[in-house]
Design a protein around this motif. Structure first.
Motif, PDB file in Angstrom:
ATOM      1  N   ALA A 108      -4.143  40.542  21.900  1.00 37.67           N
ATOM      2  CA  ALA A 108      -2.744  40.608  21.894  1.00 37.67           C
ATOM      3  C   ALA A 108      -2.229  41.292  23.141  1.00 37.67           C
ATOM      4  N   LYS A 109      -1.083  41.018  23.462  1.00 35.43           N
ATOM      5  CA  LYS A 109      -0.350  42.019  24.529  1.00 35.43           C
ATOM      6  C   LYS A 109       0.997  42.229  23.992  1.00 35.43           C
ATOM      7  N   VAL A 118       3.887  49.047  21.099  1.00 38.25           N
ATOM      8  CA  VAL A 118       3.441  49.107  19.698  1.00 38.25           C
ATOM      9  C   VAL A 118       3.163  50.587  19.334  1.00 38.25           C
ATOM     10  N   ILE A 134       4.215  41.891  19.008  1.00 36.59           N
ATOM     11  CA  ILE A 134       3.117  41.456  19.877  1.00 36.59           C
ATOM     12  C   ILE A 134       3.040  39.944  20.028  1.00 36.59           C
ATOM     13  N   ILE A 136       0.559  36.794  21.037  1.00 39.15           N
ATOM     14  CA  ILE A 136      -1.039  36.454  20.822  1.00 39.15           C
ATOM     15  C   ILE A 136      -1.249  35.123  21.483  1.00 39.15           C
ATOM     16  N   VAL A 147      -5.561  45.014  19.204  1.00 39.19           N
ATOM     17  CA  VAL A 147      -4.136  45.202  19.810  1.00 39.19           C
ATOM     18  C   VAL A 147      -4.109  46.630  20.355  1.00 39.19           C
ATOM     19  N   GLN A 148      -3.735  47.038  21.355  1.00 35.63           N
ATOM     20  CA  GLN A 148      -3.482  48.254  21.936  1.00 35.63           C
ATOM     21  C   GLN A 148      -2.002  48.653  21.554  1.00 35.63           C
ATOM     22  N   ALA A 149      -1.891  50.116  21.054  1.00 39.75           N
ATOM     23  CA  ALA A 149      -1.142  50.778  20.472  1.00 39.75           C
ATOM     24  C   ALA A 149      -0.946  52.415  20.887  1.00 39.75           C
ATOM     25  N   ASN A 182       3.562  34.950  17.994  1.00 42.31           N
ATOM     26  CA  ASN A 182       3.974  36.337  18.029  1.00 42.31           C
ATOM     27  C   ASN A 182       4.263  36.892  16.445  1.00 42.31           C
TER      28      ASN A 182
END
Length: 348
Positions: A108-109, A118, A134, A136, A147-149, A182
């Motif tokens: 994901a971005k 996020v 996010i 995808i 996922v980066q958060a 998304n």
């Protein structure tokens, strides 16, 4: 740049040619697993074959040439890299399922239209909950998504089960026919992979690996466009002569072919740098490849359409499908404008 392929790499390329060109419309994913392509970049201990980005690019180039669209770069090159580098022993065990085709992991971005990044917060029982929007890309039938958060004062990377996105994930068809999605996360549970200064660097490298493999796919796509255009000009007769007899048209095809070789060289340089096989800045090499390939791919395909004349616009020839894939790839990588700026910034 000139690099000789090893015997194993030549066998890999030849097998990709035979399988991917057999019938591009058939589901390719089971074949990817059967041939061991999904585990190319994974360590042997994790069920892979211990290869690298270069080998993934060999497969991706044949995907582009055959017109096969599959979440190969996402699942086999980017998301698995993150899990391999940041996951604990138990989390890394699921990578063997990726290699044998039993599981897909999405990457994901942040959504371009979101209000912010996020965020991850600890719940009362100590687990993490994610909030934010996010995107995808190239969403497969995934079991997990990376996922980066943002956490308190740091950056974390998390693993979210797709089952936990039920009700918040909207799936839709991309312009090229691939599936995207998304999601608006509101307290979605997530499993921590890492919270450390190195986490964002691993995610950045994963994105560079992804972008480089997409570039390789576009190189194959462009190469196919050059071949098809050259053959068309040799067989299409106007005023009693093949179009290929006109020097100006031959020169345009040569320009297209030169662009393909330039893109292939830059993609190869990025792959070698990411694999640690060349003395280049891997980040700058990856952005340099995207900056060149993204712009060149659109020009080559549009030129192929024009040189085919009115037939270039027909559904039967499928050149328009290639243009759709190029446009989709621009969205996946961020496009040449973004990477030109990054390439220049990394030179300082």
């Amino acid at each position: 740049m000139k690099v000789s392929l090893t015997e194993d790499q030549i066998l890999l390329r030849d097998s990709a040619v035979q399988i991917l060109r057999r019938d591009p419309k058939q589901p390719a994913w089971p074949m990817f697993a059967e041939m061991g392509w999904l585990g190319l970049a994974l360590d042997v201990d994790l069920g892979g074959s211990g290869q690298g980005v270069l080998e993934a690019c060999i497969v991706a180039e044949e995907m582009g040439r055959a017109g096969v669209i599959a979440p190969f770069a996402t699942n086999a090159v980017a998301a698995t890299y993150v899990l391999e580098r940041l996951g604990d022993k138990e989390q890394r065990q699921i990578l063997a399922q990726v290699a044998d085709g039993g599981l897909c992991i999405a990457f994901a971005k942040p959504h371009a239209g979101s209000a912010g990044e996020v965020r991850a917060e600890r719940s009362a029982v100590g687990s993490f909950l994610l909030t934010g929007d996010i995107l995808i890309p190239e969403l497969p039938e995934a079991g997990f998504v990376v996922v980066q958060a943002a956490t308190q004062g740091s950056v974390g990377v998390f693993l979210v089960r797709m089952d936990d996105l039920q009700g918040v994930l909207a799936q839709y068809a991309g312009i090229d026919g691939s599936t995207e999605g998304n999601a608006r996360l509101e307290g979605v549970p997530a499993e921590l992979l890492s919270v450390s200064p190195d986490a964002s660097g691993v995610m950045e490298t994963a994105a560079d690996r992804f972008n480089t493999v997409i570039c390789a796919e576009l190189v194959g796509l462009m190469d196919d466009m050059v071949d098809r255009t050259r053959n068309y000009l040799k067989t299409r007769v106007q005023f009693g002569q093949p179009l290929a007899t006109r020097q100006v048209l031959r020169h345009r095809v040569v320009d297209m072919a030169v662009a393909v070789e330039e893109c292939r060289a830059l993609t190869l340089r990025a792959a070698l740098a990411l694999d640690g096989l060349a003395d280049f800045d891997a980040e700058r090499a990856a952005s340099g490849a995207v900056a060149k390939v993204d712009a060149a791919a659109r020009w080559v395909v549009e030129d192929a359409i024009q040189l085919h004349g009115a037939m270039g616009f027909t559904v039967e020839l499928g050149i328009g499908d290639r243009l759709k894939r190029v446009i989709a790839a621009n969205s996946l990588t961020g496009g040449h404008h973004v990477h030109l700026k990054r390439h220049a910034a990394l030179a300082d």
